[in-house]
Design an enzyme around this catalytic site. Sequence first.
Site, PDB file in Angstrom:
ATOM      1  N   ASN A 208       0.824  -1.205   0.000  1.00  0.00           N
ATOM      2  CA  ASN A 208       0.000   0.000   0.000  1.00  0.00           C
ATOM      3  C   ASN A 208       0.864   1.263   0.000  1.00  0.00           C
ATOM      4  O   ASN A 208       1.852   1.342   0.733  1.00  0.00           O
ATOM      5  CB  ASN A 208      -0.903   0.016   1.232  1.00  0.00           C
ATOM      6  CG  ASN A 208      -1.820  -1.200   1.293  1.00  0.00           C
ATOM      7  OD1 ASN A 208      -2.288  -1.690   0.263  1.00  0.00           O
ATOM      8  ND2 ASN A 208      -2.074  -1.695   2.497  1.00  0.00           N
TER       9      ASN A 208
ATOM     10  N   GLN B 114      -2.427   2.774   3.288  1.00  0.00           N
ATOM     11  CA  GLN B 114      -1.142   2.713   4.006  1.00  0.00           C
ATOM     12  C   GLN B 114      -1.280   3.398   5.358  1.00  0.00           C
ATOM     13  O   GLN B 114      -1.732   4.549   5.428  1.00  0.00           O
ATOM     14  CB  GLN B 114      -0.024   3.398   3.203  1.00  0.00           C
ATOM     15  CG  GLN B 114       1.348   3.239   3.846  1.00  0.00           C
ATOM     16  CD  GLN B 114       2.481   3.842   3.018  1.00  0.00           C
ATOM     17  OE1 GLN B 114       2.251   4.613   2.095  1.00  0.00           O
ATOM     18  NE2 GLN B 114       3.705   3.484   3.369  1.00  0.00           N
TER      19      GLN B 114
ATOM     20  N   HIS C 279       6.679  -1.278   3.048  1.00  0.00           N
ATOM     21  CA  HIS C 279       6.614  -2.673   3.491  1.00  0.00           C
ATOM     22  C   HIS C 279       5.773  -3.473   2.515  1.00  0.00           C
ATOM     23  O   HIS C 279       4.813  -2.962   1.943  1.00  0.00           O
ATOM     24  CB  HIS C 279       6.065  -2.798   4.918  1.00  0.00           C
ATOM     25  CG  HIS C 279       4.769  -2.068   5.126  1.00  0.00           C
ATOM     26  ND1 HIS C 279       4.706  -0.711   5.308  1.00  0.00           N
ATOM     27  CD2 HIS C 279       3.498  -2.506   5.176  1.00  0.00           C
ATOM     28  CE1 HIS C 279       3.453  -0.342   5.468  1.00  0.00           C
ATOM     29  NE2 HIS C 279       2.683  -1.415   5.380  1.00  0.00           N
TER      30      HIS C 279
HETATM   31  P1  5GP Z   1      -0.326  -0.807   5.949  1.00  0.00           P
HETATM   32  O1  5GP Z   1      -1.776  -0.594   6.273  1.00  0.00           O
HETATM   33  O2  5GP Z   1       0.497   0.420   6.212  1.00  0.00           O
HETATM   34  O3  5GP Z   1      -0.097  -1.368   4.571  1.00  0.00           O
HETATM   35  O4  5GP Z   1       0.149  -1.946   6.910  1.00  0.00           O
HETATM   36  C1  5GP Z   1       0.646  -1.741   8.177  1.00  0.00           C
HETATM   37  C2  5GP Z   1       0.658  -3.089   8.853  1.00  0.00           C
HETATM   38  O5  5GP Z   1       1.571  -3.054   9.910  1.00  0.00           O
HETATM   39  C3  5GP Z   1      -0.691  -3.510   9.437  1.00  0.00           C
HETATM   40  O6  5GP Z   1      -1.056  -4.778   8.897  1.00  0.00           O
HETATM   41  C4  5GP Z   1      -0.441  -3.576  10.939  1.00  0.00           C
HETATM   42  O7  5GP Z   1      -1.105  -4.634  11.560  1.00  0.00           O
HETATM   43  C5  5GP Z   1       1.063  -3.754  11.004  1.00  0.00           C
HETATM   44  N1  5GP Z   1       1.699  -3.167  12.170  1.00  0.00           N
HETATM   45  C6  5GP Z   1       1.506  -1.899  12.641  1.00  0.00           C
HETATM   46  N2  5GP Z   1       2.301  -1.680  13.711  1.00  0.00           N
HETATM   47  C7  5GP Z   1       3.000  -2.829  13.906  1.00  0.00           C
HETATM   48  C8  5GP Z   1       3.993  -3.219  14.873  1.00  0.00           C
HETATM   49  O8  5GP Z   1       4.374  -2.466  15.765  1.00  0.00           O
HETATM   50  N3  5GP Z   1       4.495  -4.479  14.755  1.00  0.00           N
HETATM   51  C9  5GP Z   1       4.081  -5.334  13.771  1.00  0.00           C
HETATM   52  N4  5GP Z   1       4.642  -6.561  13.746  1.00  0.00           N
HETATM   53  N5  5GP Z   1       3.161  -5.006  12.868  1.00  0.00           N
HETATM   54  C10 5GP Z   1       2.612  -3.768  12.932  1.00  0.00           C
END
Ligand code: 5GP
Length: 136
Positions: free
Chosen positions: A88, A95, A101
């Site tokens: 994302n 995101q 990531h």
């Molecule tokens: P995005 O929505 O930005 O593509 O994904 C962020 C992801 O990071 C989400 O799936 C969320 O659960 C994960 N996430 C957020 N904070 C942390 C963290 O402190 N540790 C881990 N392992 N995952 C996290």
Amino acid sequence: MEKADCIFCKIAAGEIPSKTLYEDGRFRVILDLKPATRGHALILPKEHAANVYELPEEAAAESMKLAKKMAMLLRDKLHCDGLNLVQNNGEAAGQTVSHFHLHMIPRYKEDGQKINWIPSNPTQEELETVRKEIAE
Ligand code: 5GP
Ligand code: ZN
């Protein structure tokens, strides 16, 4: 170089503990804290880039190489039936953490997850308009 207030920089550097599946000089692969499915993993480059636009080309290539390696591992160890790669960029795209990531989401028959979009039905003309806008 680590960005001071970035949580994924700290996790990637090992300053905040995580469930690490793999690590090398340039990447750390961790389990997502709130997984979509069993084994949902995140590939984190150690070098901060907010999104795919900022990501150096070499890191982009290396991310996909590592995704391939992790895909084989997840399939072999978890016996998943499928796998989604999701990445994302920007709030509009969902995101929530501004450090590039790559999500690796193992899929299981009848896991009940929804990662798909709603398909639309453009005319050939509309498709051609957008093709021109992008490619010409
Ligand atoms: P995005 O929505 O930005 O593509 O994904 C962020 C992801 O990071 C989400 O799936 C969320 O659960 C994960 N996430 C957020 N904070 C942390 C963290 O402190 N540790 C881990 N392992 N995952 C996290
Ligand atoms: Zn960062």
